[in-house]
Write a protein that holds these residues in place. Structure first.
Motif, PDB file in Angstrom:
ATOM      1  N   THR A 222       5.928   1.551   1.199  1.00  0.00           N
ATOM      2  CA  THR A 222       5.290   1.629   0.111  1.00  0.00           C
ATOM      3  C   THR A 222       3.732   1.220   0.063  1.00  0.00           C
ATOM      4  O   THR A 222       3.409   0.166   0.822  1.00  0.00           O
ATOM      5  CB  THR A 222       5.918   0.623  -1.123  1.00  0.00           C
ATOM      6  OG1 THR A 222       7.254   0.660  -1.237  1.00  0.00           O
ATOM      7  CG2 THR A 222       5.217   0.639  -2.403  1.00  0.00           C
ATOM      8  N   THR A 223       2.947   2.123  -0.354  1.00  0.00           N
ATOM      9  CA  THR A 223       1.548   2.214  -0.329  1.00  0.00           C
ATOM     10  C   THR A 223       1.253   2.467  -1.625  1.00  0.00           C
ATOM     11  O   THR A 223       1.443   3.410  -2.279  1.00  0.00           O
ATOM     12  CB  THR A 223       0.901   2.876   0.671  1.00  0.00           C
ATOM     13  OG1 THR A 223       1.582   3.106   1.969  1.00  0.00           O
ATOM     14  CG2 THR A 223      -0.652   3.010   0.906  1.00  0.00           C
ATOM     15  N   GLU A 224       0.250   1.564  -2.130  1.00  0.00           N
ATOM     16  CA  GLU A 224      -0.544   1.715  -3.604  1.00  0.00           C
ATOM     17  C   GLU A 224       0.532   1.993  -4.482  1.00  0.00           C
ATOM     18  O   GLU A 224       0.236   2.941  -5.539  1.00  0.00           O
ATOM     19  CB  GLU A 224      -1.717   2.605  -3.463  1.00  0.00           C
ATOM     20  CG  GLU A 224      -2.779   2.295  -2.528  1.00  0.00           C
ATOM     21  CD  GLU A 224      -3.713   1.559  -2.930  1.00  0.00           C
ATOM     22  OE1 GLU A 224      -3.717   1.335  -4.144  1.00  0.00           O
ATOM     23  OE2 GLU A 224      -4.516   0.818  -2.327  1.00  0.00           O
ATOM     24  N   ASN A 225       1.681   1.437  -4.553  1.00  0.00           N
ATOM     25  CA  ASN A 225       2.847   1.692  -5.584  1.00  0.00           C
ATOM     26  C   ASN A 225       3.383   3.002  -5.388  1.00  0.00           C
ATOM     27  O   ASN A 225       4.191   3.570  -6.234  1.00  0.00           O
ATOM     28  CB  ASN A 225       2.341   1.523  -6.917  1.00  0.00           C
ATOM     29  CG  ASN A 225       2.312  -0.031  -7.279  1.00  0.00           C
ATOM     30  OD1 ASN A 225       2.828  -0.695  -6.935  1.00  0.00           O
ATOM     31  ND2 ASN A 225       1.051  -0.426  -8.059  1.00  0.00           N
ATOM     32  N   ASN A 256       6.873   7.351  -7.434  1.00  0.00           N
ATOM     33  CA  ASN A 256       5.655   6.253  -8.218  1.00  0.00           C
ATOM     34  C   ASN A 256       6.321   5.269  -8.865  1.00  0.00           C
ATOM     35  O   ASN A 256       6.778   5.460  -9.946  1.00  0.00           O
ATOM     36  CB  ASN A 256       5.007   7.511  -9.023  1.00  0.00           C
ATOM     37  CG  ASN A 256       3.418   6.789  -9.663  1.00  0.00           C
ATOM     38  OD1 ASN A 256       3.301   5.754  -9.126  1.00  0.00           O
ATOM     39  ND2 ASN A 256       2.781   7.525 -10.190  1.00  0.00           N
ATOM     40  N   ASP A 258       4.541   2.937 -10.183  1.00  0.00           N
ATOM     41  CA  ASP A 258       3.284   2.570 -11.333  1.00  0.00           C
ATOM     42  C   ASP A 258       3.554   3.676 -12.380  1.00  0.00           C
ATOM     43  O   ASP A 258       4.141   4.778 -12.233  1.00  0.00           O
ATOM     44  CB  ASP A 258       2.075   2.487 -10.698  1.00  0.00           C
ATOM     45  CG  ASP A 258       1.033   1.580 -11.459  1.00  0.00           C
ATOM     46  OD1 ASP A 258       1.459   1.131 -12.519  1.00  0.00           O
ATOM     47  OD2 ASP A 258      -0.068   1.544 -10.904  1.00  0.00           O
ATOM     48  N   ASP A 260       0.378   4.959 -13.551  1.00  0.00           N
ATOM     49  CA  ASP A 260      -0.548   5.890 -13.519  1.00  0.00           C
ATOM     50  C   ASP A 260      -0.043   7.149 -12.815  1.00  0.00           C
ATOM     51  O   ASP A 260       0.489   7.098 -11.690  1.00  0.00           O
ATOM     52  CB  ASP A 260      -1.686   4.983 -12.721  1.00  0.00           C
ATOM     53  CG  ASP A 260      -2.305   3.910 -13.243  1.00  0.00           C
ATOM     54  OD1 ASP A 260      -2.078   3.695 -14.518  1.00  0.00           O
ATOM     55  OD2 ASP A 260      -2.753   3.107 -12.642  1.00  0.00           O
ATOM     56  N   VAL A 262      -0.781  10.338 -10.158  1.00  0.00           N
ATOM     57  CA  VAL A 262      -1.214  10.509  -8.947  1.00  0.00           C
ATOM     58  C   VAL A 262      -0.787  12.090  -8.390  1.00  0.00           C
ATOM     59  O   VAL A 262       0.224  12.594  -9.260  1.00  0.00           O
ATOM     60  CB  VAL A 262      -1.103   9.745  -7.938  1.00  0.00           C
ATOM     61  CG1 VAL A 262      -1.559   8.138  -8.145  1.00  0.00           C
ATOM     62  CG2 VAL A 262       0.549   9.638  -7.507  1.00  0.00           C
ATOM     63  N   CYS A 321      -3.382  11.159  -1.321  1.00  0.00           N
ATOM     64  CA  CYS A 321      -3.199  11.135  -2.669  1.00  0.00           C
ATOM     65  C   CYS A 321      -4.519  11.205  -3.656  1.00  0.00           C
ATOM     66  O   CYS A 321      -5.520  10.342  -3.053  1.00  0.00           O
ATOM     67  CB  CYS A 321      -2.216  10.296  -3.389  1.00  0.00           C
ATOM     68  SG  CYS A 321      -0.570  10.397  -2.652  1.00  0.00           S
ATOM     69  N   ARG A 323      -6.388  10.134  -7.426  1.00  0.00           N
ATOM     70  CA  ARG A 323      -6.147   9.556  -8.791  1.00  0.00           C
ATOM     71  C   ARG A 323      -6.686  10.423  -9.844  1.00  0.00           C
ATOM     72  O   ARG A 323      -7.643  11.046  -9.673  1.00  0.00           O
ATOM     73  CB  ARG A 323      -6.604   8.172  -8.871  1.00  0.00           C
ATOM     74  CG  ARG A 323      -6.025   7.129  -7.712  1.00  0.00           C
ATOM     75  CD  ARG A 323      -6.501   5.960  -7.994  1.00  0.00           C
ATOM     76  NE  ARG A 323      -5.932   5.053  -6.998  1.00  0.00           N
ATOM     77  CZ  ARG A 323      -6.364   4.660  -6.014  1.00  0.00           C
ATOM     78  NH1 ARG A 323      -7.639   5.171  -5.404  1.00  0.00           N
ATOM     79  NH2 ARG A 323      -5.940   3.412  -5.144  1.00  0.00           N
ATOM     80  N   PHE A 329      -6.546   8.040  -1.902  1.00  0.00           N
ATOM     81  CA  PHE A 329      -6.043   7.043  -1.111  1.00  0.00           C
ATOM     82  C   PHE A 329      -5.123   7.879  -0.197  1.00  0.00           C
ATOM     83  O   PHE A 329      -4.315   8.835  -0.492  1.00  0.00           O
ATOM     84  CB  PHE A 329      -5.600   5.894  -1.938  1.00  0.00           C
ATOM     85  CG  PHE A 329      -4.317   5.961  -2.743  1.00  0.00           C
ATOM     86  CD1 PHE A 329      -3.013   5.952  -2.373  1.00  0.00           C
ATOM     87  CD2 PHE A 329      -4.766   6.855  -3.946  1.00  0.00           C
ATOM     88  CE1 PHE A 329      -2.101   6.153  -3.162  1.00  0.00           C
ATOM     89  CE2 PHE A 329      -3.549   7.062  -4.924  1.00  0.00           C
ATOM     90  CZ  PHE A 329      -2.473   6.655  -4.369  1.00  0.00           C
ATOM     91  N   VAL A 331      -1.409   7.464   1.628  1.00  0.00           N
ATOM     92  CA  VAL A 331       0.110   6.867   1.562  1.00  0.00           C
ATOM     93  C   VAL A 331       0.795   6.918   2.894  1.00  0.00           C
ATOM     94  O   VAL A 331       0.867   8.008   3.233  1.00  0.00           O
ATOM     95  CB  VAL A 331       0.995   7.431   0.424  1.00  0.00           C
ATOM     96  CG1 VAL A 331       2.262   6.924   0.427  1.00  0.00           C
ATOM     97  CG2 VAL A 331       0.418   7.288  -1.031  1.00  0.00           C
TER      98      VAL A 331
END
Length: 353
Positions: A222-225, A256, A258, A260, A262, A321, A323, A329, A331
């Motif tokens: 897992t990276t950045e959710n 994902n 989260d 948010d 992406v 990815c 935002r 960012f 993953v």
């Protein structure tokens, strides 16, 4: 609210060709509108207004069961997928080795390499995955988020490189299964379901699943959710132009965690083989699509084939990815091994066509 048993209600579209979705209590957006979640006893109204012009009628299809905390689900167990929302039936439970990079990342002594990716060796832990069939009625609804013909097999002839698939074959983690008991005489519609079973009139259970592509290892990070899960399968070896070519299938699941949104813009893979060759593969999105992951559609899965002129190798990589604010960012795709059978034989599909 109902007391006592929990009923599973699925939506039936009425008077319109668009796709309907209903929010569940498990972060998933369910096809055919699941309105009662296993074990809760809570229900949405029998008729739900989804837009000003159209109504979604609900029908009861079964009684939910308590998800198993221990033990495996048996062949013919009906279930709902907690992430993708489809109806399915369990064919066979596998005990796999789960290599979870997130567990290693929590260790304080974890080493970091120059790329910023953890290099600590991860120990595999036993984890149950089920080989399942997706109800044919749900395949259309999830086709934009999950390839329903992702699991392919090499033909059993040693001189053939032909691939064939069992439509709707999938591999599901034990905790993603929400079991239920159907009240329908034909609870699952799949033309190949009975052909996936082997009958024995003298022993119980009377029917068991054929052993097809066996699941051994699962890799997760897992990276950045954004959680990436990779399941590699060895498919077999073929000879081409006086070279032995080894085939693997990789099923990749992205989720994902989260709320948010992406968008997956690029994929970048590194493939190292036992013959000391290092290959870089990069491209736009995955399977040619720049996927958008959001609260409404948090997950996507697809498959890819890897061919090497060596009996083993390693793979790793990243997904780039973006935002909503335009920032990017990477993953991490968990590193994993490509291992062939010691005898080099092609795994059997268990089916006779």
């Amino acid at each position: 609210m109902w007391s006592g048993r929990s009923w599973v209600c699925l939506g039936r579209r009425c008077g319109h060709s668009s796709r309907w979705w209903s929010r569940s209590l498990t972060r998933a957006w369910w096809p055919r509108s699941l309105c009662a979640v296993a074990g809760t006893g809570d229900f949405s109204p029998a008729v739900t207004t989804t837009t000003r012009r159209h109504l979604l009628l609900l029908e009861t299809v079964g009684v939910s069961e308590v998800p198993k905390q221990n033990g495996n689900y048996e062949t013919r167990q009906l279930f709902l997928h907690s992430v993708f929302g489809y109806q399915g039936v369990v064919l066979f439970p596998w005990q796999a080795r789960l290599y979870d990079q997130d567990v290693a990342s929590a260790a304080p002594e974890k080493a970091e390499n120059t790329a910023g990716h953890g290099s600590k060796e991860v120990k595999g832990k036993s984890h149950t995955y089920c080989q399942v069939l997706i109800d044919a009625r749900d395949c259309l609804h999830i086709s934009q988020r999950s390839q329903t013909e992702a699991v392919a097999f090499l033909a059993s002839h040693d001189d053939s490189c032909a691939l064939y698939v069992i439509p709707g074959l999938d591999y599901v983690s034990h905790e993603d299964i929400l079991p239920y008991t159907s009240i329908d005489q034909v609870p699952i519609q799949h033309e190949l379901f009975e052909r996936c079973l082997l009958y024995n009139q003298t022993e119980a259970p009377r029917s068991v699943a054929w052993e097809t592509l066996r699941l051994f290892d699962v890799h997760r990070e897992t990276t950045e959710n954004i959680r990436v899960t990779v399941i590699p399968f060895y498919m077999g070896v073929r000879e081409a132009q006086n070279f032995h070519v080894f085939w693997w299938l990789c099923c990749i699941h992205l989720e994902n965690l989260d709320s948010d949104m992406v968008q997956l813009r690029e994929s970048h893979w590194r493939i190292f083989s036992l013959s000391c060759t290092l290959e870089t593969v990069q491209g736009r999105g995955v399977v040619g699509r720049e996927l958008v992951s959001s609260k409404k559609q948090p997950a996507f899965q697809y498959s890819s084939h890897i061919l090497l002129q060596a009996s083993s190798g390693h793979m790793w990589g990243t997904f780039r990815c973006e935002r909503p604010d335009g920032s990017h960012f990477d993953v991490w795709i968990p590193p994993f091994s490509l291992e062939s059978n010691k005898d080099g034989k092609t795994p059997t599909s268990g089916l006779h066509w």
